[in-house]
Every structure is written in C-alpha cells, then in structure tokens.
Design an enzyme around this catalytic site. Structure first.
Site, mmCIF file in Angstrom:
data_model
loop_
_atom_site.group_PDB
_atom_site.id
_atom_site.type_symbol
_atom_site.label_atom_id
_atom_site.label_comp_id
_atom_site.label_asym_id
_atom_site.label_seq_id
_atom_site.Cartn_x
_atom_site.Cartn_y
_atom_site.Cartn_z
ATOM 1 N N HIS A 85 40.885 40.780 44.924
ATOM 2 C CA HIS A 85 40.871 40.011 43.680
ATOM 3 C C HIS A 85 42.285 39.905 43.122
ATOM 4 O O HIS A 85 43.011 40.891 43.077
ATOM 5 C CB HIS A 85 39.949 40.709 42.667
ATOM 6 C CG HIS A 85 39.539 39.822 41.536
ATOM 7 N ND1 HIS A 85 40.398 39.435 40.539
ATOM 8 C CD2 HIS A 85 38.349 39.252 41.236
ATOM 9 C CE1 HIS A 85 39.747 38.657 39.679
ATOM 10 N NE2 HIS A 85 38.503 38.534 40.085
ATOM 11 N N ALA A 123 52.227 49.451 35.675
ATOM 12 C CA ALA A 123 51.031 48.882 35.023
ATOM 13 C C ALA A 123 51.103 47.371 34.873
ATOM 14 O O ALA A 123 50.153 46.742 34.404
ATOM 15 C CB ALA A 123 50.817 49.534 33.657
#
Lengths: 301, 301
Positions: free
Chosen positions: A85, A174
């Site tokens: 994804h 992140a």
C-alpha cells in the site's frame, strides 16, 4: 437538549500491519478513556498497514490521536518499511468524520488543531487534505502522497508542496502525515441480473461523478463470478447530498435500457443511521419527519 | 460485544394532570440517576392524567418505577379524582417495552418483579396485562379497567378478577394498577388524494387485524378536513412482525381499486430505528444486512 453529546469519528491509517505488539501500543491511547471508544482495527500483512476506527467526544478524540501519532513515530521506521500500500508516514493519513451533533466545520477545526499539535510536538510535517485542504490540489490524498516516503524528501522542498504545519522536511523515520476532515463513506453495491460486466461498467459511468453523474458518487462495474452476476459498486462520499435511493433508482432506470433488472444490493461495513432513515422516509413519503423522532437518538443525547 | 447495554422503556400513566408540583414529585425517581433517563412527560388537564416516558437499564428502571408508584400512592387520592380519562389507580398503568438488547421475556420478567414489589410494599393490588397477562381476558387493559376505581371495589372480589399480586381489595386511595409488557407502538398514517372518508375507512378495515388484516395493525379512517384529504391512521403494535412497508404497499393496492393514490404519510412521535431500517432494507433490496452495521449502534454498546 442543548447538551447533546458530540460524536466525531477518526479512521487513522498506520504503516504497521505485521507486528501485533506494536499495533497494540499504537492504539493504546484509544482504550480505557471515558468519552471515546475503539470500534475496530483491521490490519493487512501484505499492505503492512492497519486501519483503526475510533469514535467519541471530539476533544478527547483529538488528544488521543496526538498521543497515538507520537507512539507510531517512535515505533515505526519508514526507512525499513515494505508493503504494497502506498504510504508516506508512520501515521499515514488521519481523517476526522463528523457523526452526530457536530458539523463538518468542527471536524475541519479539530483536524487543524491536531495537525498543529503533532507538528509542534513531534516535528512531523503535516498536509491538510480533503475538506481541510488549503488548496484544491491538496484535497486528493493520492496527489499529496505521490512519490511516497522515499520521494517526499525532494517533493516537500518544492514551494508548491510546503506542508501546512511543521518543518519543510520529512521526519527521518516517521515521514509526513495527511490530516483532514471528510464525510462518512457508505459502500453501497447494486446487483444486476446479468453476467455482462460491460453493462455494469456502463451504468457505473452514467451515475458517477467522474463521468457526469451524481456529485458524491464513485462507481465501478464489478464481476461477481461465483454468483454469475455483475454489480455496480459504489462509494457514496456524501450520503446527505447524494442520497442512496437516488443512485438506486437511477441504476434501475439505466438497467431498463438493457432489459436488465436489479436483483438486490449490499451495504458493506458501517452505515450512518441517517442514510437509511432518509431512504425509508423517501419510499414511504413521510412528511415532516425529524431524526429526533428516532427513539435510539434519545438514548445518545 | 457481550456487554451490550440493555435498554428498556417504561411509559407509566399517573392519575394527576393538574398539580405540577405533585407531578414533579412523582417523576423525581427518574431524574439524576445513572443508567436511566426521563425522556418526556405530557399531562392533560381534562384527562387529569400524565404520561411519562422513561428509558434505561432494566433493573434501575424497575427500582425507580417502584419508587414512583409509592410517591403517586401518597400524593394522589382517587376518591377525589375527576377526569375524562378512565382510570382505576393513582398509578393507572405501567407498560415495560423492550428497546435494545433485551427480549420481550425480559420485559415480562421485569413487569412481574415490579408488580410483586409494589404489591408487597404499598399493598396495592396489581393486574398483569398485555404480554404479561396470566389469562387471555387480562391482555386487554380496557377489560381490566372496566368499572374504573369506583367499580373495582366490587369487581375485584369476583374470583375471575382476583389480582395477580397484592390484596383482593382496592387500595383505599390509590386503587389498583395494571403492570405489563408490550412492544413499542408505531403511529403510522398514510394520506390519500381524496376527501372521501368512506374510502379511508374501507381501506382501514381491509388492513387491520380486527377485520381480517395484518395481525399487528390497528387502523381507522380519519378526515383531515383542513387539507381536504383523508388518512388511514394506524397503530402498529409489533413492527417487527407487521412491517410498516407492508401496510403501506397494501394501502396502495387497495386505493387503486378506487382510482386513488397515496400522497404522503406521517410518523407520529418516537419510532424505533429498526422500523425505519427494515423499510430502507426492503426498498433497496439489501442482502444480509445486520443492524450491527448501523454506525450509531456502535455508540450505544
């Protein structure tokens, strides 16, 4: 009844679908708090992603969301992340969805507060998207995320892709996060008594926004091979403005041209009560109905 | 999700419709308690009666109901009571209604527990009625109450009218009370494009239980003079077994015989969500729909 409980939903997507222990830690801010409730989370190992559904009082929900994004930033290292994804952040996307006694404006406001807080606290760049977007090209998540984590390092330096909050560089592990507000989606599929996929695809085109159809309707034709029939598979992106029954009746009208009938339909996953009540009220021709008349609504005030 | 919240409704009728201070005292056990909620009360001065709607956790609701009956017995003196509505008790009738995550059997059980407690605590004779009735002639409240407070003194001495709980004599000032369990009622009216009341009355007869129609449908024809149309006015006594759309479609079929069309409908007062969802699911032909898919249901668990 001015003290009616406000209910907001949030469906954050985190880039971890394999390590259950990490997932448990990430969702822990949604547990054991008065005023919010973790409804569901589903993970996919191939996607290496998990999708969380949490619901509750907007302020508590927003604070818990900030916490969860912090934990995800600690536990997920995107430099080592693999999955099918597309993703650009440890916390990839965070939509806030107004459910009850809250407006879209309040959802947008909450998304901006959370965005600001996350940027400040964790130094993660944030893109506001969907209804919170600050320009038309930022409404669509796919456009923002194009290039993914790896490509974002360069992309974010372009003036056009300066983030709405936080530094103009991706967080080293992140990445970047999209935060915004949108309506609840309703997944509504209508089955036809033919095995001719072309007919379903043509009807899908007739009714969907992209080709001139209803504004808040996405649709494709789908082959239900094991049943020997086809389906018009829809994603209703604002059921308050494009009513379910309207697409149903229009599919019926279009199908007639091929001598085809509707043989049934499906509602997948959660459906807001009002989407169904609007349908009942339409077909029974109920005059002056108010959702306040729904007994269960009295229980939630 | 085994800890789903049970929700019972109770709609007690008290024989006081004029003295607001007394009414406030009678409903006070329904206020300020966790787990139950006073939804509404309406009083009528001519009837000299008030109808209270309270909802919540069955045990707490039952205990509060016992309290309220005690207060009503203290404050209402039926020897001095005048009003247009028939009545036999200070607390006249107490139906328990299963709403969510509770069965009819649990409502019956609760009605019996409350009946027993009230009889013991206040020495008031109790008749179990509707689904809680111990014999067919006690199902109908009107039959039990016939003769009212004044006539009950003699009637209760007949073996046939021995109360289900409590003494075989009426309480000197609080009379006798009917306690039982029933389904929620749905008031559903369908409007016709004619001013001919006879047609509405004929259709009402065709569809109502009393004349061979649907088992859980009461119906009469009503003249809406100021609109110049007539209406089939229905009380659906069990919407789970006689669905709203079924009566609607049958009225449409019957009206056709007179060349008449339906022009709209009305739902009066509170309507259980499921009655509307069943309607939507029918008209959209939704396959395998579960009420657990309704988003709002997740909020109430």
């Amino acid at each position: 009844m001015s003290s009616m409980k406000k209910i907001m939903e949030c469906v954050p997507n985190f880039s971890e679908g394999r390590d259950l222990e990490k997932i448990e830690k990430i969702v822990s801010p949604f547990r054991g708090k008065d005023g919010i409730k973790l409804l569901d989370y589903s993970r996919d190992e191939d996607h290496n992603r998990c999708v969380v559904t949490v619901i509750g009082e907007p302020k508590i929900l927003g604070a818990a969301m900030v916490e969860a994004i912090g934990i995800a930033a600690e536990l997920i290292d995107l430099t080592k992340h693999e999955g099918q994804h597309p993703r650009m952040g440890a916390t990839d996307v965070v939509p806030f969805i107004p459910i009850k006694n809250v407006t879209m404006d309040e959802a947008i406001q909450l998304s901006k507060e959370v965005a600001k807080e996350v940027a400040k606290k964790y130094n993660i760049p944030i893109f506001l998207y969907e209804k919170s977007a600050t320009s038309p090209e930022r409404e669509n998540l796919a456009k923002i995320r194009k290039g993914q984590f790896e490509g974002m390092k360069e992309k974010i330096r372009e003036a056009k892709w300066e983030p709405d909050f936080g530094p103009q560089e991706v967080h080293p592990t992140a990445g970047a996060t999209a935060i915004g507000a949108r309506m609840p989606l309703v997944a509504f599929n209508v089955n036809l008594d033919t095995d001719n996929l072309e007919i379903a695809s043509k009807i899908a085109k007739n009714i969907r926004f992209a080709n001139g159809g209803f504004r808040f309707c996405k649709a494709i034709g789908v082959d239900l091979k094991e049943r020997g029939i086809v389906q018009v598979s829809m994603n209703m992106t604002d059921y308050t403005r494009t009513a379910l029954y309207r697409t149903y009746e229009m599919i019926k009208v279009e199908a007639k041209r091929y001598g085809i009938n509707i043989v049934g339909s499906e509602l997948i996953g959660l459906v807001p009560m009002e989407a169904l009540i609007d349908t009942a009220v339409y077909y029974l021709g109920v005059e002056d109905f108010s959702v306040d008349q729904v007994l269960e609504n009295k229980l939630m005030e």
